[in-house]
Design an enzyme around this catalytic site. Sequence first.
Site, PDB file in Angstrom:
ATOM      1  N   HIS A   1      36.577  37.121  42.539  1.00  0.00           N
ATOM      2  CA  HIS A   1      35.828  37.045  43.801  1.00  0.00           C
ATOM      3  C   HIS A   1      36.434  36.095  44.819  1.00  0.00           C
ATOM      4  O   HIS A   1      35.990  36.048  45.956  1.00  0.00           O
ATOM      5  CB  HIS A   1      34.384  36.605  43.526  1.00  0.00           C
ATOM      6  CG  HIS A   1      34.295  35.179  43.105  1.00  0.00           C
ATOM      7  ND1 HIS A   1      34.401  34.799  41.801  1.00  0.00           N
ATOM      8  CD2 HIS A   1      34.147  34.041  43.818  1.00  0.00           C
ATOM      9  CE1 HIS A   1      34.311  33.486  41.716  1.00  0.00           C
ATOM     10  NE2 HIS A   1      34.166  32.986  42.924  1.00  0.00           N
TER      11      HIS A   1
HETATM   12  C1  UD1 Z   1      30.872  31.015  46.655  1.00  0.00           C
HETATM   13  C2  UD1 Z   1      31.695  29.735  46.580  1.00  0.00           C
HETATM   14  C3  UD1 Z   1      32.701  29.819  45.442  1.00  0.00           C
HETATM   15  C4  UD1 Z   1      32.034  30.226  44.135  1.00  0.00           C
HETATM   16  C5  UD1 Z   1      31.265  31.529  44.365  1.00  0.00           C
HETATM   17  C6  UD1 Z   1      30.570  32.008  43.112  1.00  0.00           C
HETATM   18  C7  UD1 Z   1      32.027  28.623  48.759  1.00  0.00           C
HETATM   19  C8  UD1 Z   1      33.042  28.274  49.775  1.00  0.00           C
HETATM   20  N1  UD1 Z   1      32.429  29.473  47.798  1.00  0.00           N
HETATM   21  O1  UD1 Z   1      31.773  32.057  47.042  1.00  0.00           O
HETATM   22  O2  UD1 Z   1      33.307  28.556  45.271  1.00  0.00           O
HETATM   23  O3  UD1 Z   1      33.003  30.395  43.144  1.00  0.00           O
HETATM   24  O4  UD1 Z   1      30.294  31.299  45.397  1.00  0.00           O
HETATM   25  O5  UD1 Z   1      29.916  33.203  43.320  1.00  0.00           O
HETATM   26  O6  UD1 Z   1      30.920  28.154  48.815  1.00  0.00           O
HETATM   27  N2  UD1 Z   1      26.803  37.977  48.746  1.00  0.00           N
HETATM   28  C9  UD1 Z   1      25.783  38.857  48.482  1.00  0.00           C
HETATM   29  N3  UD1 Z   1      24.702  38.407  47.792  1.00  0.00           N
HETATM   30  C10 UD1 Z   1      24.577  37.126  47.387  1.00  0.00           C
HETATM   31  C11 UD1 Z   1      25.615  36.237  47.668  1.00  0.00           C
HETATM   32  C12 UD1 Z   1      26.726  36.676  48.331  1.00  0.00           C
HETATM   33  O7  UD1 Z   1      25.842  40.030  48.834  1.00  0.00           O
HETATM   34  O8  UD1 Z   1      23.562  36.786  46.769  1.00  0.00           O
HETATM   35  C13 UD1 Z   1      28.000  38.465  49.460  1.00  0.00           C
HETATM   36  C14 UD1 Z   1      27.858  38.346  50.941  1.00  0.00           C
HETATM   37  O9  UD1 Z   1      28.416  39.459  51.500  1.00  0.00           O
HETATM   38  C15 UD1 Z   1      28.740  37.167  51.295  1.00  0.00           C
HETATM   39  C16 UD1 Z   1      29.796  37.212  50.209  1.00  0.00           C
HETATM   40  O10 UD1 Z   1      29.131  37.740  49.067  1.00  0.00           O
HETATM   41  O11 UD1 Z   1      29.276  37.271  52.561  1.00  0.00           O
HETATM   42  C17 UD1 Z   1      30.341  35.876  49.892  1.00  0.00           C
HETATM   43  O12 UD1 Z   1      29.302  34.948  49.592  1.00  0.00           O
HETATM   44  P1  UD1 Z   1      29.512  33.373  49.885  1.00  0.00           P
HETATM   45  O13 UD1 Z   1      28.393  32.589  49.385  1.00  0.00           O
HETATM   46  O14 UD1 Z   1      29.919  33.184  51.296  1.00  0.00           O
HETATM   47  O15 UD1 Z   1      30.787  33.001  49.037  1.00  0.00           O
HETATM   48  P2  UD1 Z   1      31.225  33.449  47.575  1.00  0.00           P
HETATM   49  O16 UD1 Z   1      32.391  34.341  47.714  1.00  0.00           O
HETATM   50  O17 UD1 Z   1      30.089  33.904  46.748  1.00  0.00           O
END
Ligand code: UD1
Length: 371
Positions: A207
């Site tokens: 991811h």
């Molecule tokens: C975040 C952390 C990363 C961790 C990861 C675990 C930061 C910078 N990164 O990355 O260190 O390893 O979490 O998962 O904080 N999304 C959903 N549903 C959710 C959550 C996320 O659909 O419940 C999707 C959204 O489209 C979002 C994307 O995932 O834009 C990324 O989510 P985000 O929290 O920005 O970062 P992660 O890639 O999850």
Amino acid sequence: MKRIFLVSGARPNFMKIAPIIRELEKYPEKFEPIVVHTGQHYNYEMSKIFFEELNIPKPNISLGVGSGSHGEQTGKIMIEFEKVCLEKPPDLIIVVGDVNSTLAAALVAVKLHIQLAHIEAGLRSFDRRMPEEINRILADVVSDFLFTTCEDANLNLKREGIPKDKIFLVGDVMIDTLFANQEKIDSVQKYKDFGLDSKKYALLTLHRAENVATKNIMKNILEALNEIVKEIPIIFPIHPGTLKQIKKFSLSDYFCDNNNPKKIRLIEPLGYIEFQSLLKNSKLVLSDSGGLQEETNVLNIPCLTLRENTERPITLTKGSNILVGSNTKMIIDEAHKILNGKSDKKANYPTLWDGKASERIVKVLREKLFK
Ligand code: UD1
């Protein structure tokens, strides 16, 4: 009585706050733990299921910020969290790990002159292009209590000029949760749901922005996996962000959602217990996760880390972790070595990863907050 905010926001935070809350609750006359959920992760399977399974009390405060760009997400959390801290200031704010929620809450704490503890301090990948590295460095520099998992984290902090009396080597709270849940994990045999046998499949997670933001890099990794899957089934609980990228780059052909043995099997993201069950019974892990590098070591499972560097070098020098980046040939070669029994990597982890890190953390807080 000390009011303590425990801030969590994203999936890897929840298993880290769970054992600390449990330990704080042993001293009801001293501590009032308050769970703050920023809402960085919000899907049931990315968030709520962890609260249910790990018996984390329902968040007392939910900021509900959701997704967004880094600046947007960090800024929104700061705005909402500051309001909460001003309303009834806590005596201490605890942040864990390296996600955007960690940094945002840390900045709010220091600007309001509220004491701050960072759990999992001092880890460094030395790669400042990673958002997590920036989050770690900045959270550490403003913390009053820096709780570390291993000796090399202490060395990093000393090198950065953090005073020695703020640093406490306590071990790994994530391993506290792993040990505390062994019975539950062993009562589930999740691999059977997918028609697999124990130790006869590989587990994949992917991811990180550096792997999923660019089509070419993602393709390099998928090409390697496409070879490996000819020898061993690969199961892939997919992060919602990665799923979006696969659709965007039209890479769905690499995957299936059934028992087709020639393709990577995509499944929904799993809760803690089911994921740990799949992990414990796997032959090999391929992942770009931070925490999995530690968990695989404790479980003595070979881990090919799909990254160019790691903030957890102890798992390489001592343990069962191997860095393979997104190099197609290297991923295939190292996987072959493991599958043919030719890898000499063995798990070996710090003695303080013993399930008692949160006990040590709370002991420090009992001594230092009541001086
Ligand atoms: C975040 C952390 C990363 C961790 C990861 C675990 C930061 C910078 N990164 O990355 O260190 O390893 O979490 O998962 O904080 N999304 C959903 N549903 C959710 C959550 C996320 O659909 O419940 C999707 C959204 O489209 C979002 C994307 O995932 O834009 C990324 O989510 P985000 O929290 O920005 O970062 P992660 O890639 O999850």
